[in-house]
Design an enzyme around this catalytic site. Structure first.
Site, PDB file in Angstrom:
ATOM      1  CG  HIS A 112      57.255   2.238  64.132  1.00 21.13           C
ATOM      2  ND1 HIS A 112      56.645   3.051  64.731  1.00 21.13           N
ATOM      3  CD2 HIS A 112      56.244   1.755  63.145  1.00 21.13           C
ATOM      4  CE1 HIS A 112      56.225   3.656  64.294  1.00 21.13           C
ATOM      5  NE2 HIS A 112      55.537   3.223  63.548  1.00 21.13           N
ATOM      6  CB  CYS A 142      70.390 -17.900  52.852  1.00 20.95           C
ATOM      7  SG  CYS A 142      70.993 -16.551  53.437  1.00 20.95           S
ATOM      8  CB  SER A 181      54.585  13.097  69.539  1.00 27.96           C
ATOM      9  OG  SER A 181      54.863  12.649  68.330  1.00 27.96           O
ATOM     10  CG  LEU A 206      56.821  15.264  80.253  1.00 27.69           C
ATOM     11  CD1 LEU A 206      56.345  15.028  81.782  1.00 27.69           C
ATOM     12  CD2 LEU A 206      57.476  14.960  79.743  1.00 27.69           C
ATOM     13  CD  GLU A 207      55.320  18.499  75.491  1.00 21.93           C
ATOM     14  OE1 GLU A 207      55.213  18.985  74.512  1.00 21.93           O
ATOM     15  OE2 GLU A 207      55.994  19.141  77.038  1.00 21.93           O
TER      16      GLU A 207
HETATM   17  P1  OAD Z   1      58.295  10.858  70.097  1.00 20.48           P
HETATM   18  O1  OAD Z   1      59.583  11.207  70.269  1.00 20.48           O
HETATM   19  O2  OAD Z   1      57.499  11.453  68.346  1.00 20.48           O
HETATM   20  O3  OAD Z   1      56.864  11.212  71.135  1.00 20.48           O
HETATM   21  C1  OAD Z   1      57.049  11.469  72.231  1.00 20.48           C
HETATM   22  C2  OAD Z   1      56.334  11.721  72.831  1.00 20.48           C
HETATM   23  O4  OAD Z   1      56.316  11.672  74.451  1.00 20.48           O
HETATM   24  C3  OAD Z   1      56.693  13.432  72.922  1.00 20.48           C
HETATM   25  O5  OAD Z   1      54.372  14.011  73.423  1.00 20.48           O
HETATM   26  C4  OAD Z   1      56.640  14.098  74.690  1.00 20.48           C
HETATM   27  O6  OAD Z   1      56.261  14.368  75.370  1.00 20.48           O
HETATM   28  C5  OAD Z   1      55.883  12.589  75.404  1.00 20.48           C
HETATM   29  N1  OAD Z   1      56.714  12.160  76.945  1.00 20.48           N
HETATM   30  C6  OAD Z   1      58.399  12.763  77.010  1.00 20.48           C
HETATM   31  N2  OAD Z   1      58.395  11.873  78.459  1.00 20.48           N
HETATM   32  C7  OAD Z   1      57.960  11.674  78.681  1.00 20.48           C
HETATM   33  C8  OAD Z   1      57.446  10.743  79.915  1.00 20.48           C
HETATM   34  N3  OAD Z   1      58.329  11.045  80.853  1.00 20.48           N
HETATM   35  N4  OAD Z   1      56.138  10.462  80.451  1.00 20.48           N
HETATM   36  C9  OAD Z   1      54.887  11.033  79.405  1.00 20.48           C
HETATM   37  N5  OAD Z   1      54.777  11.302  77.953  1.00 20.48           N
HETATM   38  C10 OAD Z   1      56.598  11.164  77.919  1.00 20.48           C
HETATM   39  O7  OAD Z   1      58.180   9.661  70.033  1.00 20.48           O
HETATM   40  P2  OAD Z   1      56.733   8.664  69.650  1.00 20.48           P
HETATM   41  O8  OAD Z   1      55.430   9.332  69.520  1.00 20.48           O
HETATM   42  O9  OAD Z   1      57.059   7.906  69.516  1.00 20.48           O
HETATM   43  O10 OAD Z   1      59.372   5.961  64.605  1.00 20.48           O
HETATM   44  O11 OAD Z   1      57.501   8.591  67.810  1.00 20.48           O
HETATM   45  C11 OAD Z   1      57.218   7.763  66.666  1.00 20.48           C
HETATM   46  C12 OAD Z   1      57.601   6.990  65.605  1.00 20.48           C
HETATM   47  O12 OAD Z   1      58.685   8.412  65.325  1.00 20.48           O
HETATM   48  C13 OAD Z   1      59.085   6.651  66.671  1.00 20.48           C
HETATM   49  O13 OAD Z   1      58.668   4.920  66.884  1.00 20.48           O
HETATM   50  C14 OAD Z   1      59.751   6.218  65.511  1.00 20.48           C
HETATM   51  C15 OAD Z   1      60.226   7.420  65.779  1.00 20.48           C
HETATM   52  O14 OAD Z   1      60.582   8.535  64.112  1.00 20.48           O
HETATM   53  C16 OAD Z   1      60.530   5.017  63.088  1.00 20.48           C
HETATM   54  O15 OAD Z   1      61.569   5.133  63.644  1.00 20.48           O
HETATM   55  C17 OAD Z   1      59.903   4.676  61.695  1.00 20.48           C
END
Ligand code: OAD
Length: 241
Positions: A112, A142, A181, A206-207
Site C-alpha cells: 500500500h 520535473c 482485519s 488481537l481477536e
Molecule cells: P484494520 O484496522 O482493518 O485491522 C487491524 C486489525 O488489527 C484488527 O483485526 C484488530 O483486531 C487487530 N489489532 C488491533 N490491535 C492489535 C494489537 N495490539 N495486536 C494485534 N492485533 C491488533 O487494519 P488493516 O487490516 O491493516 O488501506 O487494514 C487494511 C487496509 O485498510 C490498510 O492498509 C488501509 C486501510 O484502509 C489503505 O489505506 C489503502
C-alpha cells in the site's frame, strides 16, 4: 541446513498499534474518525489536496515520533535466522509505516505504499520525504508544482508489487497473517490463495479476524506479546531441524 522453511508473512495495522499508530477499523480507529472517501481516494485528492495533505502530514509526524515494538523486532530476528539456515521470510505489509525496516527487517514489500515517500503526479518520480507535503511544493525532478502526493495506495488504485507478492506466496511453506482485519482486498484474499495452494495458514491477531475461519492455526493477543512467542516457537523448530 537446506530444509529451512520459506514463510510468507502479511502484516496489517495491528502490528503497529502498540507503537502508537492507529488501526483503521477497531473502535476509535482512523476510519471511525475520518471519512476515507474524503481522504484516501484520487478523487478526494483532486477535489481538496490541502485537506488530504493535512491528514497524511499529521500521520507522517506521528510515525516519525513512533518506534518499532517487540513484534517488529521479532520478525526481523526470524528473517535473519531463516536466511542463515537457508530458508526465507517474505514480509509483505499493508502498512505505510517504516517500523519493520527500523526494527531490522531487510526486505519489506509495501503493497500500500510508503508514508515517507512522495510521488509527482506529473512525472511519476518517487522521492523520500520526512517533511510536510503541500500543493506549493515543486518536484525536484520535473520542477512542476502542485503534483506531489503521498506515495500511498488509495481506494480505487491497484496495490503495488502484485505479481511479486503472488509468486512469493506460492513458494511459501507457511502463510502467516498478523494484525489485519482481513477486510481489504486483495490482501484479504491471500489466505484463500494460500489454502487453495495447500499452504498451511496461521493468524496472529488481537481477536479473530473476519477471515478467522480460513486459518489452520491462530494465536490471539497483543502483537507485541504474541508475535515474539510465535517467533520463538519457529526458532526452536529451526534449531531442532
Ligand atoms: P484494520 O484496522 O482493518 O485491522 C487491524 C486489525 O488489527 C484488527 O483485526 C484488530 O483486531 C487487530 N489489532 C488491533 N490491535 C492489535 C494489537 N495490539 N495486536 C494485534 N492485533 C491488533 O487494519 P488493516 O487490516 O491493516 O488501506 O487494514 C487494511 C487496509 O485498510 C490498510 O492498509 C488501509 C486501510 O484502509 C489503505 O489505506 C489503502
Amino acid at each position: 541446513m537446506t530444509d529451512a522453511p520459506t514463510l510468507f508473512v502479511l502484516t496489517g495495522a495491528g502490528i503497529s498499534a502498540e507503537s502508537g499508530l492507529g488501526t483503521f477499523r477497531d473502535k476509535g480507529g482512523i476510519w471511525s474518525k475520518f471519512d476515507p472517501m474524503k481522504l484516501a481516494t484520487p478523487e478526494a485528492f483532486a477535489a481538496d489536496p490541502t485537506h488530504v495533505h493535512a491528514f497524511y502530514n499529521a500521520r507522517r509526524q506521528n510515525l516519525l515520533a513512533a518506534a518499532p515494538n517487540p513484534a517488529h523486532a521479532a520478525l526481523a530476528r526470524l528473517e535473519a535466522a531463516l536466511e542463515e539456515a537457508g530458508g526465507r521470510l517474505h514480509l509483505v505489509t499493508q502498512n505505510i509505516d517504516d517500523l519493520h525496516e527500523r526494527a531490522g527487517s531487510r526486505r519489506v514489500i509495501h503493497m500500500h505504499g510508503e508514508l515517507l515517500k512522495a510521488r509527482c503526479l506529473h512525472c511519476e518520480e518517487v522521492v523520500e520525504t520526512r517533511v510536510d507535503l503541500s500543493t506549493a511544493q515543486a518536484c525536484g525532478a520535473c520542477g512542476r508544482a502542485g503534483g506531489m502526493r503521498p506515495h500511498v495506495v488509495w481506494f480505487g488504485e491497484i496495490p503495488l508489487f502484485m505479481d511479486e507478492i503472488e509468486t512469493a506466496l506460492l513458494e511459501a511453506d507457511l502463510f502467516v497473517a498478523i494484525g489485519t482485519s482481513g477486510s481489504v482486498y486483495p490482501a484479504a484474499g491471500y489466505v484463500g490463495l494460500a489454502r487453495r495452494a495447500g499452504i498451511p495458514t496461521h493468524e496472529i491477531n488481537l481477536e479473530p479476524s473476519d477471515n478467522a475461519h480460513l486459518f489452520d492455526g491462530a494465536d490471539y493477543g497483543p502483537a507485541s506479546e504474541a508475535v515474539p512467542v510465535f517467533v520463538e516457537r519457529m526458532l526452536a523448530e529451526l534449531r531442532e531441524g
